[in-house]
Scaffold this motif. Structure first.
Motif, PDB file in Angstrom:
ATOM      1  N   LEU A   1       0.894  -1.203   0.088  1.00 32.87           N
ATOM      2  CA  LEU A   1       0.000   0.088   0.090  1.00 32.87           C
ATOM      3  C   LEU A   1       0.888   1.495   0.038  1.00 32.87           C
ATOM      4  CD1 LEU A   1      -2.914   1.024   0.405  1.00 32.87           C
ATOM      5  CD2 LEU A   1      -2.613   1.089   2.813  1.00 32.87           C
ATOM      6  N   GLY A   2       2.048   1.121   0.501  1.00 26.89           N
ATOM      7  CA  GLY A   2       2.940   2.324   0.698  1.00 26.89           C
ATOM      8  C   GLY A   2       3.355   2.803  -0.729  1.00 26.89           C
ATOM      9  N   ALA A   3       3.789   1.824  -1.563  1.00 30.99           N
ATOM     10  CA  ALA A   3       4.015   2.123  -2.956  1.00 30.99           C
ATOM     11  C   ALA A   3       3.024   2.980  -3.724  1.00 30.99           C
ATOM     12  CB  ALA A   3       4.661   0.692  -3.467  1.00 30.99           C
ATOM     13  N   PHE A   4       1.908   2.415  -3.562  1.00 27.77           N
ATOM     14  CA  PHE A   4       0.673   2.976  -4.168  1.00 27.77           C
ATOM     15  C   PHE A   4       0.543   4.325  -3.761  1.00 27.77           C
ATOM     16  CE2 PHE A   4      -3.991   3.726  -3.727  1.00 27.77           C
ATOM     17  CZ  PHE A   4      -4.452   3.694  -4.802  1.00 27.77           C
ATOM     18  N   LEU A   5       0.693   4.758  -2.343  1.00 27.40           N
ATOM     19  CA  LEU A   5       0.221   5.680  -1.682  1.00 27.40           C
ATOM     20  C   LEU A   5       1.347   7.210  -2.075  1.00 27.40           C
ATOM     21  CD1 LEU A   5      -1.490   4.940   1.391  1.00 27.40           C
ATOM     22  CD2 LEU A   5      -2.538   5.806  -0.557  1.00 27.40           C
ATOM     23  N   LYS A   6       2.567   6.618  -2.396  1.00 26.69           N
ATOM     24  CA  LYS A   6       3.798   7.178  -2.663  1.00 26.69           C
ATOM     25  C   LYS A   6       3.451   8.279  -3.908  1.00 26.69           C
ATOM     26  CE  LYS A   6       7.513   4.668  -1.184  1.00 26.69           C
ATOM     27  NZ  LYS A   6       8.947   4.204  -1.327  1.00 26.69           N
ATOM     28  N   VAL A   7       2.452   7.927  -4.883  1.00 28.29           N
ATOM     29  CA  VAL A   7       2.070   8.631  -6.143  1.00 28.29           C
ATOM     30  C   VAL A   7       1.422   9.886  -5.738  1.00 28.29           C
ATOM     31  CG1 VAL A   7       1.232   8.272  -8.345  1.00 28.29           C
ATOM     32  CG2 VAL A   7       2.590   6.333  -7.571  1.00 28.29           C
ATOM     33  N   PRO A   8       0.144   9.713  -5.013  1.00 29.69           N
ATOM     34  CA  PRO A   8      -0.665  10.696  -4.585  1.00 29.69           C
ATOM     35  C   PRO A   8       0.044  11.717  -3.607  1.00 29.69           C
ATOM     36  CG  PRO A   8      -1.451   8.774  -3.636  1.00 29.69           C
ATOM     37  CD  PRO A   8      -0.591   8.174  -4.536  1.00 29.69           C
ATOM     38  N   VAL A   9       0.931  11.130  -2.967  1.00 31.37           N
ATOM     39  CA  VAL A   9       1.624  12.162  -2.128  1.00 31.37           C
ATOM     40  C   VAL A   9       2.615  12.913  -3.016  1.00 31.37           C
ATOM     41  CG1 VAL A   9       3.551  12.301  -0.335  1.00 31.37           C
ATOM     42  CG2 VAL A   9       1.861  10.594   0.143  1.00 31.37           C
ATOM     43  N   ALA A  10       3.314  12.357  -4.122  1.00 35.11           N
ATOM     44  CA  ALA A  10       4.095  13.229  -4.731  1.00 35.11           C
ATOM     45  C   ALA A  10       3.129  13.935  -5.671  1.00 35.11           C
ATOM     46  CB  ALA A  10       5.055  12.085  -5.769  1.00 35.11           C
ATOM     47  N   MET A  11       2.072  13.723  -6.084  1.00 36.12           N
ATOM     48  CA  MET A  11       1.218  14.478  -6.878  1.00 36.12           C
ATOM     49  C   MET A  11       0.625  15.736  -6.056  1.00 36.12           C
ATOM     50  SD  MET A  11      -0.850  12.189  -9.506  1.00 36.12           S
ATOM     51  CE  MET A  11       0.334  10.932 -10.569  1.00 36.12           C
ATOM     52  N   GLY A  12       0.424  15.385  -4.946  1.00 32.76           N
ATOM     53  CA  GLY A  12      -0.014  16.525  -3.919  1.00 32.76           C
ATOM     54  C   GLY A  12       0.920  17.443  -3.826  1.00 32.76           C
ATOM     55  N   ASN A  13       2.432  17.114  -3.692  1.00 33.01           N
ATOM     56  CA  ASN A  13       3.339  18.292  -3.740  1.00 33.01           C
ATOM     57  C   ASN A  13       3.489  18.833  -5.164  1.00 33.01           C
ATOM     58  OD1 ASN A  13       4.257  17.451  -1.055  1.00 33.01           O
ATOM     59  ND2 ASN A  13       5.611  15.819  -1.848  1.00 33.01           N
ATOM     60  N   ARG A  14       3.389  18.164  -6.256  1.00 32.95           N
ATOM     61  CA  ARG A  14       3.464  18.673  -7.243  1.00 32.95           C
ATOM     62  C   ARG A  14       2.252  19.838  -7.628  1.00 32.95           C
ATOM     63  NH1 ARG A  14       7.696  17.973 -10.739  1.00 32.95           N
ATOM     64  NH2 ARG A  14       8.899  15.905 -10.412  1.00 32.95           N
TER      65      ARG A  14
END
Length: 645
Positions: free
Chosen positions: A437-450
């Motif tokens: 699940l952590g790998a999956f949630l890394k993407v929306p975290v990065a997109m939130g920063n972006r």
């Protein structure tokens, strides 16, 4: 949830009429419920009450257990009911028959909970001042009322016995009781007949009469017991019980065979977690702040989700299949994954959790543009005119004739336009099998920063480009009187004083000062510390020169209350017009228009949505999109210094 009452009245109907039931179903106080950590108080003001409510026996949701129909209403902060017992089965007959025999009954409500809140202090509910800690059921729907056995409830202090007012015979009496009553009446008739003096008194006739009486007694006892109470029947025959004594024993035994109902309150819950608790559990596992999860899902849902916070993705898929009544495959293969993603709950849970992670990252990222710009809402993606009113003319003295001169307002317009910025990401089969699940949630975290950086990128690219305005002149220009140029514009005490002077001398459309103070000194990172020294130091130490000018030691710039804002975008060569020497003065957003950040219909944050299943991809696609745009609005309220020749 269910709660016992303090008063229950059952009235057996007269001939041709049904028995009625009435009483208090809930007194409004605290209740102890199975599955709830603290006492529960149901807010009657927030309870939805249908026009008619079924009357059940012991909260048993079956056709046979539906014994009547009632209506309910709130009186004096208490829930009271009235209605009829309409069934004629054993349960309905037993309720009335046991009441006639002296049994005590109470009422209990069954309700669905829509909204509950944990109260840790004092709160007034149902007209009572209640001390926490307790659950306040704010919204609920009354589903049913049940007749239950008497029981003490020390929390709500409901210990008053039920009251019965039986009138006449009960039509719904079951067959066993009818036989008991009929046999007793017949036996009484026989005994009455036996008291009449015989015309012939011989020993043979006396013996024959005694034999007949004994046979009749045995027949009546067997009829009373009806093959259901063999031990009572044998004992009654052997010990010479009268039919009346046998009737009492059978009625007592009959009452003990009736279902014993649960006292106090029963809470209707699903056997497993629901979508709300599953989503809360995934949020906890994803590292969402617990206070945020409680705010979004409620104290009760978080409490139930706490034990499932380590739930694997596989287990989550299985629970989602169960929620929608689908079989959970024994083998965890591609078919199982596709079945889970075909549910409504699983994609919804994952997209909501991803959305919360994205928003958490977006809000944690500092955005400079939001300090310097106003915000506005646009209805579509077309370039929109942003109008503002500017007053014309000063107040004038009133003439001797009392006439007041007319003033005026003129419209000035600017532009803004939003666009959509988006990306997609996937929860792959590999992530699912690895329970990553952590790998999956890394993407929306990065997109939130972006997404947060995107707002600054749009703002600084527009600011540095120095675009032409509606009057054909550049945003920063000598014509707009908001530009310092030349070597003397390099950041220093003198140039900053000149820029502040230029800022304060800005005029409105009618040539009057805008009367706005600068609030932000915006500089590239190379000038950050110099800017802080100039604006915060108590004194300025001047180096001696050939002119050897003596100046006061007081730093007058510190009284300007300028807030230093530094940004790496100003000197980034990827942006047209970038400079490591240029700096700016901005006013307070809302006081003066400078730049505007436009959003689509008030949506000020990016959004995560789930996509459709892709046959070519073993997994589920999600997409992130953000509708936003930044445009300058007015050259007044901004000053730029090139900082170099």
């Amino acid at each position: 949830m269910n709660e016992q009452n303090e008063f229950l009245e059952i009235t057996a109907g007269a001939e041709g009429k049904r028995p009625t039931v009435s009483g208090m179903a809930y007194s409004g106080g605290k209740m102890r419920l199975p599955g709830w950590k603290f006492p529960v108080v149901v807010d009657l003001a927030g309870m939805t009450i249908p026009d008619t409510v079924p009357l059940l026996a012991d909260h048993n949701n079956s056709t046979a257990s539906r014994v009547g129909v009632i209506s309910a209403k709130v009186e004096n902060n208490q829930l009271v009911i009235s209605g009829e017992i309409v069934a004629e089965g054993d349960l309905a007959s037993g309720i009335v028959a046991q009441g006639k025999a002296g049994a005590d009954w109470q009422l209990s409500i069954g309700a669905d909970v829509q909204d509950a809140e944990l109260v840790k202090g004092k709160r007034t509910v149902n007209g009572m001042d209640l001390e926490g800690t307790f659950y306040h059921v704010i919204k609920s729907t009354l589903r049913e009322v049940s007749v239950v056995a008497v029981g003490a409830d020390s929390t709500t202090k409901m210990t008053v016995s039920a009251k019965f007012n039986l009138k006449g015979e009960v039509e719904s009496m079951n067959e066993n009781e009818k036989k008991v009553e009929t046999a007793a009446q017949e036996n009484a008739s026989v005994q009455a007949a036996a008291t009449v003096p015989a015309t012939v008194d011989t020993s043979a006739e006396v013996a024959a009469q005694a034999a007949r009486s004994e046979r009749e007694r045995v027949v009546k006892i067997k009829a009373i017991c009806n093959g259901e109470f063999d031990k009572i029947e044998a004992q009654a025959i052997e010990e010479g019980w009268s039919p009346e004594a046998t009737t009492e024993k059978v009625l007592a035994a009959f009452r003990t065979k009736q279902p014993v109902t649960a006292v106090n309150i029963s809470v209707k819950k699903n056997d497993g977690p629901n979508q709300k608790t599953l989503e809360a559990a995934m949020c906890l596992r994803a590292g969402i702040d617990e206070n945020t999860v409680v705010k979004d899902y409620g104290e009760q849902a978080v409490e139930m989700a706490w034990d499932d916070r380590d739930m694997s993705i596989r287990a989550l898929m299985g629970e989602c299949l169960r929620l929608e009544g689908m079989d959970v495959p024994r083998r965890f293969d591609n078919q199982a994954i596709q079945a889970a993603f075909s549910t409504v709950s699983l994609p919804g849970i994952l997209s909501n959790v991803a959305n919360k992670k994205l928003l958490q990252a977006y809000e944690a990222q500092p955005i400079i543009a939001t300090k310097l710009c106003t915000t506005g809402d646009l209805n579509d993606f077309k370039e929109a005119d942003r109008f503002r009113l500017t007053d014309m003319g000063d107040l004038l003295p009133v003439a001797a004739d009392g006439e007041i001169k007319e003033g005026g307002l003129i419209e000035e317009s600017a532009k803004n336009q939003i666009d959509t910025f988006a990306k997609k990401f996937c929860l792959t089969r590999k992530m699912i099998i690895n329970d990553d699940l952590g790998a999956f949630l890394k993407v929306p975290v990065a997109m939130g920063n972006r997404a947060a950086r995107l707002v600054d990128q749009l703002f600084f690219s527009r600011l540095l480009a120095n675009p032409a305005q509606a009057d054909g002149k550049a945003l920063f220009s000598a014509a707009h009187k908001n530009l310092l140029t030349g070597a003397t514009s390099a950041l220093s005490a003198d140039s900053l004083k000149k820029a502040i002077e230029l800022y304060l001398d800005q005029t409105d459309a009618d040539g009057q000062p805008i009367a706005v103070e600068p609030r932000y000194l915006v500089v590239p990172t190379a000038l950050k510390h110099l800017a802080i020294e100039l604006t915060r130091g108590a004194t300025l130490v001047m180096s001696g020169g050939t002119d050897n000018v003596v100046r006061p030691a007081l730093n007058v710039l510190a009284d300007e209350n300028l807030q230093v804002v530094s940004s790496p975008y100003l000197a980034n060569s990827a942006y047209t017009g970038a400079s490591s020497t240029g700096w700016y003065l901005f006013g307070q957003p809302g006081t003066v228009d400078t730049f505007e950040i436009g959003y689509l219909k008030g949506r000020r944050t990016p959004t995560v949505e789930r996509g459709d299943l892709d046959f070519n991809v073993l997994g589920m696609w999600f997409r992130v999109f953000f509708d936003v745009g930044v445009r300058e609005q007015d050259h007044r309220g901004i000053v730029k210094a090139n900082g170099a020749a």
